[in-house]
Design a protein around this motif. Structure first.
Motif, PDB file in Angstrom:
ATOM      1  N   PRO A   1      40.033  36.080  42.664  1.00 58.60           N
ATOM      2  CA  PRO A   1      39.284  37.108  43.316  1.00 58.60           C
ATOM      3  C   PRO A   1      38.420  36.091  44.245  1.00 58.60           C
ATOM      4  O   PRO A   1      38.166  35.029  44.237  1.00 58.60           O
ATOM      5  CB  PRO A   1      38.288  37.777  42.229  1.00 58.60           C
TER       6      PRO A   1
ATOM      7  N   GLU B   1      40.033  45.371  48.936  1.00 57.35           N
ATOM      8  CA  GLU B   1      40.113  45.858  47.442  1.00 57.35           C
ATOM      9  C   GLU B   1      40.718  47.089  47.063  1.00 57.35           C
ATOM     10  O   GLU B   1      40.966  47.777  48.030  1.00 57.35           O
ATOM     11  CB  GLU B   1      38.591  46.062  47.084  1.00 57.35           C
TER      12      GLU B   1
ATOM     13  N   GLN C   1      37.852  48.948  42.646  1.00 60.77           N
ATOM     14  CA  GLN C   1      37.087  48.429  43.477  1.00 60.77           C
ATOM     15  C   GLN C   1      35.851  47.483  42.978  1.00 60.77           C
ATOM     16  O   GLN C   1      35.672  47.624  41.856  1.00 60.77           O
ATOM     17  CB  GLN C   1      36.397  49.841  44.099  1.00 60.77           C
TER      18      GLN C   1
ATOM     19  N   GLN D   1      36.882  44.265  43.179  1.00 65.52           N
ATOM     20  CA  GLN D   1      37.504  42.922  43.401  1.00 65.52           C
ATOM     21  C   GLN D   1      38.020  42.696  44.542  1.00 65.52           C
ATOM     22  O   GLN D   1      38.897  43.383  44.926  1.00 65.52           O
ATOM     23  CB  GLN D   1      38.640  43.134  42.085  1.00 65.52           C
ATOM     24  N   PHE D   2      37.609  41.726  45.183  1.00 65.73           N
ATOM     25  CA  PHE D   2      38.042  41.337  46.477  1.00 65.73           C
ATOM     26  C   PHE D   2      38.753  40.422  46.801  1.00 65.73           C
ATOM     27  O   PHE D   2      38.771  39.385  46.166  1.00 65.73           O
ATOM     28  CB  PHE D   2      36.568  40.984  47.382  1.00 65.73           C
TER      29      PHE D   2
END
Length: 140
Positions: free
Chosen positions: A14, A108, A113, A115-116
């Motif tokens: 991430p 994401e 949502q 977790q980029f």
């Protein structure tokens, strides 16, 4: 078959969105934006980056402007239909007639949502233009 949350993470793990840039755009790509592989078409991402990159120079130029250069553009990861894309920008340079902006794009998963994944980074230059389309000085 449903994907586990860990399946949604990129192979390198991430990422964290930048704190030194401003969130200027959020968008969700749709099926019409895909290429032949089923990923989001790179040209669509580039158009969104150009829009996002213009937000901060517009505050400075306060008039007509044009994109004059894409100084750098790197696709790091594919973008998928339904991902939420967040575009972060920062002004890197203000010249006599131009503004250069750095843009970073993070995706994401709609279902996971928060977790980029950094998918794109770019540097663009915009120039202030007059009513005839010629460069003009930026007001100070």
């Amino acid at each position: 078959m449903s994907a586990k949350p860990s399946d949604a993470l990129p192979p390198h793990g991430p990422a964290t969105p930048p704190t030194d840039k401003e969130l200027v755009l959020k968008v969700i790509p749709m099926p019409a934006d895909t290429n032949g592989n089923g990923d989001i078409f790179g040209g669509w991402v580039m158009a969104q980056v150009d829009l996002a990159g213009s937000v901060l120079p517009a505050r400075i130029i306060r008039g007509r402007m044009a994109t004059v250069a894409v100084n750098q553009f790197v696709f790091k990861q594919p973008v998928r239909v339904g991902d939420i894309l967040s575009f972060f920008a920062a002004v890197e340079r203000i010249g006599r007639t131009s503004v250069t902006v750095d843009v970073e794009v993070y995706s994401e998963s709609f279902r996971d949502q928060g977790q980029f994944c950094k998918v794109t980074e770019a540097s663009l230059t915009y120039v202030a233009i007059d009513e005839n389309g010629r460069p003009k000085p930026i007001p100070r």
